[in-house]
Design a protein around this motif. Structure first.
Motif, short mmCIF file in Angstrom:
data_model
loop_
_atom_site.label_atom_id
_atom_site.label_comp_id
_atom_site.label_asym_id
_atom_site.label_seq_id
_atom_site.Cartn_x
_atom_site.Cartn_y
_atom_site.Cartn_z
N ARG A 188 -3.88 13.71 -0.24
CA ARG A 188 -4.84 14.69 0.70
C ARG A 188 -6.18 14.79 0.07
N PHE A 220 12.77 6.26 -4.66
CA PHE A 220 11.46 5.76 -4.51
C PHE A 220 11.03 6.73 -3.67
N LEU A 221 10.01 7.64 -4.37
CA LEU A 221 9.17 8.73 -3.43
C LEU A 221 7.77 8.33 -3.31
N SER A 222 7.30 8.38 -2.01
CA SER A 222 5.98 8.16 -1.75
C SER A 222 5.69 9.00 -0.56
N ARG A 223 4.31 9.30 -0.83
CA ARG A 223 3.70 9.94 0.65
C ARG A 223 2.46 9.25 0.99
N CYS A 224 1.83 9.05 2.16
CA CYS A 224 1.20 8.17 2.71
C CYS A 224 0.11 9.14 3.43
N HIS A 247 -2.60 9.81 6.64
CA HIS A 247 -2.49 9.57 8.19
C HIS A 247 -3.99 8.78 8.51
N ILE A 262 -2.01 3.80 9.16
CA ILE A 262 -0.97 2.86 8.84
C ILE A 262 0.39 3.29 9.50
N ILE A 263 0.92 2.29 10.13
CA ILE A 263 2.19 2.38 10.61
C ILE A 263 3.40 2.49 9.83
N SER A 264 4.37 3.00 10.01
CA SER A 264 5.47 3.14 9.00
C SER A 264 6.07 1.76 8.61
N THR A 265 6.13 1.10 9.65
CA THR A 265 6.78 -0.52 9.09
C THR A 265 5.98 -1.26 8.05
N TYR A 290 3.95 0.39 6.08
CA TYR A 290 4.07 1.19 4.89
C TYR A 290 5.45 0.98 4.00
N GLN A 291 6.48 0.87 4.78
CA GLN A 291 7.69 0.42 4.23
C GLN A 291 7.73 -0.92 3.57
N ASN A 344 5.86 -1.04 0.19
CA ASN A 344 6.50 -0.15 -0.90
C ASN A 344 7.81 -0.97 -1.35
#
Lengths: 494, 564
Positions: free
Chosen positions: B106, B126-130, B132, B135-138, B140-141, B144
């Motif tokens: 942020r 695996f912890l992550s934050r993205c 907004h 980026i679409i979730s797909t 992003y995953q 990662n």
């Protein structure tokens, strides 16, 4: 012939000199204000889809449309919906604020009021807000953001009923032969998710679970159960409904139906934007599936799993306020007034510019869609947020919405159950210390419970023990007292 | 070698062409020069913007790195996740770490995802934050997952380098990845290049159409940044020292020069002025030059075809009208002069003819012969001898006389001869008296002038009943500082009639008067006028006794070669 030529030459020279003079005059005066510079109102709203965002163009178009109507220029400022809390935190402590602003969470008006950033609107409404008063005929609704005796924010005119629903991607359901028609309760979903998971790992069955089928009486610390039809204030965390919700979340978490919160995009519209989510369980509203279908560019369906009802907190979702130190509150109110009465303003804000961001599919019925060549992907203003602005019933119908959508929404608004505390404004100040302590406890445990962490029974027992120690009983007693008094008062009025 | 000549049209056209060429070249040069100058300034300004932006991004990268180190080395929550088996404690630790990761994305817009990877044997975390940012979730995953896969591999192959920014490309996106590890815990951050591009382009929001490109730079780049002016764009570039990326932004020239449109106004002004000059020239051409040209043309044609005809030029221009009038007057005067000269020549011829005629007056000789005859009848031999001698001398003088000036002595001799003849003709009736100073004898005088006056007195003033006389008196006389001789001829006759006085004293005499009367005197007057012009003067009058009196003053003129 010769004389004519000479005369025309002389005329040409005179014209040229005149032109030159005019040119110099113009370029000399160009920088000076025309006659009287109109003041500019800064209007704050939010965007949800930032791709190729044409916010400036829409702002200019809005200004061109609105300036002659209210005698002021308007400039739209868009903030990112996800980061809005940053902006409002900033506003709470600074003087750098827009003249009129959207508050799209129930808590924002109180936050802004307590920071002294809101202007009382009663007089302005009476003087410049005739159309707002004419639109919001429900006095309870109109006074929903009343602090002390004054109205500090005007609620948007939108769907008012809520309930429990499951929203899902129709395409996915059809593809995997999921029978959605038999779903009567939230528990029925487990079988559907199992069926989906049995066939594919490509989809995450549930993106989020969160619903309210009780009247939270503003903070969930002491609620009215049974869609607010009970007049007895009870502890939510001791109810079966809450336990059921927690258990279901745990079950789904165990089975791996839920999106892992470890690694996720936490965004309001992540569900619509991410095609790998099959469904979500959430609060219902009448236009939900249509707006989400437009957002996702695929068909969404919504199954209502409870009766629809409305409660005070739900009415506070979206509202507009005017900055306490706004230099032209009259003009700001005139602008708000337009949002409740002028389809031109509403459609510009909701859909952008005709011919650029949308065009008519059926002008008579007010149905619009993307112009040729424009898609959800390349449009500069694919926002579809009619409920961000004054009166969404004035907006056009997007292609794919039912033509009588607004009539449907109004019907639901009118026929929905009302919590018996509808309009009740709870004052937490007598028990503020208890509220603070209980909130901390509740937040800690609900975070675990609603994310499927730990053991439900243990956590609920611990939660309730700690809440009692923090004084939830006193809070409930105070709530009950205020509610009874208010109910008695209402009865007297009748 | 003939010196080339130019017409006014050619000169004007040449000047105009020259002026236009100079102006156009000048303006063009100025504008090109100005544009180039501005482009360089704008490019340098844009490069500054880029430099600021890149250093901002670099600063964010460094902050991110520090943040990550901080989390690895001094965050208890990470340890809790690694070592604790308590589900709730681990969850809460995760939430705490996630909120840290969330804060990072942020607070820093130059990154899109922050993550921590703890490869616990039981259940890797695996912890992550993205952020907004679209980026679409797909995707992003997938990224990662890629990172997790590589990190799991790394235990054997070490494919991902640590603590440095690297670029990873997949099918439709390029990612800038940074990661580090300590004690079996990995953490890192990544951002898509398109996000960085967008950020950079946003820094150039003042210029529409700014296109940003990012590429990985070689280890030891030649330059850290600069700008280049291309065909129709400006290219600014700056290297991110932290990420080793060269950020290049191409800006359309017209966007950069948007704010310097005044120069076109200036050029328009100059062009307008040139246009005005051209129009003014054209107008002066039609108003001034063309009438003059017409005037010259008519003068030329007039001199060629009809020299004396007046020229006609229609023009409103005063100078042209005046000039035309002047030329016409001059032409008229010249014509008149020509006629005058012609007439004068004619007159001279006539005077000469008359002069000849006068010299050969036949009746005088006949008279003389008849007198000689009468003398012979009375045997006056001596008289006959004298008479014939005089007559002979007289005739010799007349026939030998030319138009050349002669000494006064010769003329006087001739006059005396004539007077003797008359005395012989009219014995006791005529007397000639002469009073001339001997010093004047060399004075040059036109021939047969004095003779003509004496003859006139004899012919017209002789009275037969009395003693007649003619007196000739000459003396030196200065007039207006000019030496001269005054001749006075007086007689005892009837004098001139009033008409004769008027005629002889008139300022102009014309042989063509047509009268034979007084033709001798008129001829003398004409000849004197031809020889002396206005300098000589002759006055005719009657004296107290009623006789005629002629006073003639002639200037002393040795240098004048008399022609008459």
């Amino acid at each position: 012939m010769k004389r004519k030529a000479i005369i025309s030459c002389v005329v040409a020279i005179v014209l040229l000199l005149a032109g030159l003079g005019a040119f110099m005059l113009c370029s000399g005066n160009g920088k000076q204000p025309e006659t009287e510079e109109l003041p500019t109102l800064e209007i704050l709203t939010a965007w949800v889809n930032a791709k190729n965002f044409d916010g400036d163009k829409v702002s200019e178009a809005l200004d061109a449309y609105v300036a002659p109507l209210i005698g002021a220029h308007v400039k739209l400022t868009f903030i990112e919906q996800e980061q809005s809390w940053l902006t409002y935190n900033q506003y709470a402590v600074s003087e750098d604020m827009p003249d009129a602003f959207l508050m799209f969470q129930a808590g924002y008006p109180r936050m802004m009021y307590e920071a002294g950033k809101l202007m009382p609107l009663d007089d302005l409404l009476a003087q410049y807000g005739q159309n707002i008063l004419a639109t919001i005929t429900d006095k309870t609704l109109l006074r929903i953001h009343t602090f002390g005796d004054s109205i500090y924010a005007v609620p948007n005119q939108l769907d008012r009923a809520t309930g429990l629903c499951v929203e899902y991607r129709v395409d996915v359901a059809e593809r995997f032969g999921l029978d959605m028609s038999g779903i009567r309760s939230i528990q029925d979903l487990t079988a559907v998710y199992e069926a989906l998971r049995a066939q594919t790992d490509a989809y995450i069955p549930v993106s989020e679970v969160g619903y309210t089928i009780w009247d939270p009486l503003s903070d969930n610390l002491g609620v009215l159960m049974n869609l607010g039809q009970s007049s007895r204030v009870v502890n939510l965390y001791e109810t079966d409904e809450f336990r059921e919700m927690c258990e279901l979340v745990h079950l789904w978490k165990e089975k791996g139906f839920l999106q892992s919160m470890d690694s996720s995009i936490v965004a309001t519209n992540v569900f619509t934007r991410s095609p790998e989510f099959f469904s979500r369980v959430r609060n219902y509203n009448a236009s939900l599936k249509y707006v989400d279908s437009a957002d996702a560019n695929e068909q969404m369906e919504c199954i209502l799993l409870s009766d629809v009802f409305t409660h005070t907190e739900h009415l506070k979702r979206a509202s507009w306020g005017i900055y306490a130190k706004c230099e032209h509150p009259d003009l700001a109110m005139k602008f708000l007034n337009l949002m409740y009465s002028d389809p031109g303003v509403m459609n510009l804000l909701t859909y952008g510019i005709e011919g650029v961001h949308y065009e008519f599919v059926d002008r008579e019925k007010g149905v619009i869609g993307f112009p040729e060549g424009v898609t959800l992907e390349n449009s500069g203003y694919a926002q579809f947020r009619s409920y961000f602005y004054g009166n969404e019933f004035l907006t056009y119908i997007w292609e794919g919405y039912p033509e009588d959508l607004w009539a449907q929404v109004k019907r639901v608004n009118d026929t929905a159950l009302r919590s018996i505390a509808y309009g009740f404004q709870y004052d937490a100040t007598p028990v503020s210390r208890e509220v603070r302590q209980c909130s901390t406890v509740a937040d800690r445990y609900t975070s675990l419970l609603l994310n499927g962490i730990g053991d439900v029974d243990t956590l609920l027992t611990q939660l309730n023990t700690e809440l009692k120690a923090a004084g939830i009983d006193r809070i409930m007693a105070e709530k009950q007292r205020q509610l009874d008094a208010w109910l008695a008062q209402m009865e007297e009025k009748e | 070698m003939k010196r080339p000549t130019y017409s006014m049209t050619q000169v004007i056209v040449m000047m105009m062409v020259l002026m236009i060429a100079v102006s156009v070249t000048g303006i063009g040069w100025l504008s090109i020069y100005q544009k180039r100058d501005m482009l360089h300034q704008a490019a340098a300004g844009s490069h500054n913007t880029l430099q600021t932006h890149v250093s901002d991004v670099d600063a964010q990268f460094i902050r991110l790195e520090n943040f990550m180190y901080d989390m690895l080395f001094s965050n208890q929550d990470v340890n809790t996740i690694v070592f604790s088996d308590d589900e709730i404690a681990v969850y809460q630790a995760k939430q705490s770490v996630i909120s840290l990761l969330d804060q990072m994305i942020r607070l820093m817009d130059a990154t899109e995802c922050t993550w921590v990877y703890i490869p616990k044997e039981t259940s890797p975390v695996f912890l992550s934050r993205c952020s907004h940012t679209g980026i679409i979730s797909t995707d992003y995953q997938r990224v990662n997952q890629w990172i997790i896969d590589r990190l799991s591999d790394q235990i054997q192959k070490k494919p991902l380098s640590h603590a440095r920014w690297e670029v990873y490309e997949d099918a439709d996106e390029t990612y800038l990845i940074w990661l580090t590890q300590s004690g079996g815990v990995y953490c890192g951050t990544w951002v898509t290049l398109s996000r960085l591009q967008r950020l950079t382009e946003n820094a150039f929001s003042f210029a529409d159409g700014a296109v940003c490109q990012l590429r990985l730079e070689a280890e030891d780049p030649k330059t850290d940044g600069g700008y280049e002016v291309l065909q129709d764009s400006v290219c600014v570039f700056q290297r991110s020292r932290v990420a080793g990326l060269m950020m290049t932004v191409e800006l359309p020239q017209q966007e950069i020069l948007k704010n310097v449109r005044q120069s076109t106004g200036y050029i328009a002004c100059v062009s307008l002025i040139i246009l005005l000059v051209i129009i003014t020239t054209l107008i002066s051409q039609s108003l001034l030059f063309r009438p003059f040209q017409t005037l010259f043309a008519s003068i030329r044609s007039a001199s060629r075809e009809q020299p004396d005809a007046p020229i006609a030029v229609k023009s409103g221009l005063q100078e042209i009208v005046t000039t035309t009038r002047l030329i016409n007057r001059l032409t008229a005067e010249i014509t008149k002069l020509k006629i005058d000269i012609y007439e004068t020549q004619l007159e001279r011829k006539e005077v000469q003819c008359q002069y000849l005629q006068i010299r050969l007056q036949a009746h005088f000789y006949l008279n003389c012969l008849s007198i000689i005859n009468a003398m012979a009848q009375v045997n006056k031999t001596e008289l006959i001898q004298e008479m014939t001698l005089c007559l002979t001398q007289y005739m010799r003088f007349l026939y030998g006389a030319s138009e050349k000036l002669i000494p006064l002595e010769k003329e006087l001799e001739h006059v005396r001869n004539y007077a003797r003849i008359q005395e012989l003709r009219f014995p006791n009736l005529f007397q000639y008296h002469e009073a001339v100073d001997s010093s004047l004898m060399d004075f040059l005088i036109p021939p047969i002038i004095l003779h003509t006056f004496i003859e006139n007195s004899v012919e017209h003033g002789m009275l037969h009943d009395q003693n007649n006389w003619v007196r000739l008196h000459a003396c030196f006389d200065m007039r207006e500082d000019m030496p001269g001789v005054l001749f006075t001829i007086t007689d005892s006759g009837n004098g001139f009639s009033q008409r004769e006085l008027e005629r002889f004293n008139a300022p102009e005499h014309h042989v063509t008067d047509g009268k034979l009367e007084g033709i001798g005197i008129i001829n003398v007057l004409s000849r004197i006028q031809i020889i002396y012009g206005q300098r000589a003067s002759i006055r005719f009058s009657n004296n107290d006794q009623g006789g005629a009196q002629i006073a003639m003053w002639l200037p002393m003129q040795d240098e004048i070669e008399g022609e008459c």
